[in-house]
Write an enzyme that holds these catalytic residues in place. Sequence first.
Site, PDB file in Angstrom:
ATOM      1  N   VAL A  54       0.814  -1.226   0.000  1.00 48.94           N
ATOM      2  CA  VAL A  54       0.000   0.000   0.000  1.00 48.94           C
ATOM      3  C   VAL A  54       0.843   1.269   0.000  1.00 48.94           C
ATOM      4  O   VAL A  54       0.322   2.353  -0.265  1.00 48.94           O
ATOM      5  CB  VAL A  54      -0.995   0.031   1.193  1.00 48.94           C
ATOM      6  CG1 VAL A  54      -1.956  -1.143   1.122  1.00 48.94           C
ATOM      7  CG2 VAL A  54      -0.269   0.071   2.537  1.00 48.94           C
ATOM      8  N   TYR A 141       3.395   5.888  15.495  1.00 46.52           N
ATOM      9  CA  TYR A 141       2.167   5.142  15.181  1.00 46.52           C
ATOM     10  C   TYR A 141       0.956   5.924  15.677  1.00 46.52           C
ATOM     11  O   TYR A 141      -0.042   6.061  14.964  1.00 46.52           O
ATOM     12  CB  TYR A 141       2.258   3.773  15.848  1.00 46.52           C
ATOM     13  CG  TYR A 141       1.057   2.876  15.699  1.00 46.52           C
ATOM     14  CD1 TYR A 141       0.829   2.152  14.539  1.00 46.52           C
ATOM     15  CD2 TYR A 141       0.156   2.706  16.755  1.00 46.52           C
ATOM     16  CE1 TYR A 141      -0.256   1.301  14.427  1.00 46.52           C
ATOM     17  CE2 TYR A 141      -0.920   1.865  16.657  1.00 46.52           C
ATOM     18  CZ  TYR A 141      -1.138   1.159  15.490  1.00 46.52           C
ATOM     19  OH  TYR A 141      -2.213   0.312  15.389  1.00 46.52           O
ATOM     20  N   LYS A 145      -2.021   7.295  13.332  1.00 45.33           N
ATOM     21  CA  LYS A 145      -3.423   6.869  13.486  1.00 45.33           C
ATOM     22  C   LYS A 145      -4.329   8.065  13.769  1.00 45.33           C
ATOM     23  O   LYS A 145      -5.495   8.079  13.361  1.00 45.33           O
ATOM     24  CB  LYS A 145      -3.533   5.807  14.579  1.00 45.33           C
ATOM     25  CG  LYS A 145      -2.888   4.465  14.197  1.00 45.33           C
ATOM     26  CD  LYS A 145      -3.544   3.833  12.970  1.00 45.33           C
ATOM     27  CE  LYS A 145      -3.059   2.408  12.756  1.00 45.33           C
ATOM     28  NZ  LYS A 145      -3.668   1.770  11.557  1.00 45.33           N
TER      29      LYS A 145
END
Length: 247
Positions: A54, A141, A145
């Site tokens: 991706v 992270y 997010k």
Amino acid sequence: MATALITGAARGIGRATAERLIAAGYEVTIGDRDLDAVQATAAEIGAKAVQLDVTDEASVIAAAAGFTELDVLVNNAGMYLRGTLSTMTVEDYRTVMDVNLLGPILMTRHFADALAANGGGAVVNLASMSGYTPVPGTGAYSMAKAAVISFTELAALEYAPRGIRVNGVAPGRIATAMTADRQGDPEREARTHALIPLGRSGEAADVAEAVFYLASAGAAYITGQVVRVDGGLTIATVPLLQAAQGG
Ligand SMILES: NC(=O)c1ccc[n+]([C@@H]2O[C@H](COP(=O)([O-])OP(=O)(O)OC[C@H]3O[C@@H](n4cnc5c(N)ncnc54)[C@H](O)[C@@H]3O)[C@@H](O)[C@H]2O)c1
């Protein structure tokens, strides 16, 4: 037959989501950068497999070329690296941001035509509880997010005119390979579960159920929302303070 594509679905939450959608009658394609693993999983659960990174726009475009129509896209592929604001390298930041944030952006952009082809499909993004409550030690992270939550809202607005709904789920502590290093010690698990209002870690299937709902026709008037699938953990701050103070 309704169709779905799930990224990062060789294992974990993506695999459980694929199984949930197959059980509901969807024709499911699972994509992962790990070709052997995604082919093995696809054979086990009755899905189609595609190799897909991706973070690589050429890979995303090549995958999109195989779809003239798509009803559901689940942007599930994700990963974290350990490190603080002081220790994370530039390369670390780029890796974490690329997989968790740029991946869903590229996937949604290049699958938008296929999603719009049937009058409007649904996208479900995997955010995280740590997008609301940053976690020192895996902070890149958390920031990625948090950006996925913002991307979900932005994409919902920009794709609404094409009939595409965009929602997300924010899992809490879910027992998968991603969190395997924090499982296994029963005493530590018991201490952890005592902090979660519903008293347990989540299963991948708990998250899959929420993804399934947001993707379904039952959620036809819901867009730009992120559902926390965390056993109540992110709303437990005050009860945890009360417990620390002796009730
Ligand atoms: N497990 C948890 O506690 C938890 C909590 C909150 C959010 N999440 C999120 O849920 C999603 C799934 O998590 P999981 O626990 O099932 O993870 P996992 O590590 O078990 O599986 C992730 C899958 O994504 C694939 N992947 C990684 N990078 C990729 C890329 N560039 N292109 C394609 N595939 C790629 C991996 O090969 C792997 O199969 C992730 O977005 C994760 O951040 C998980």
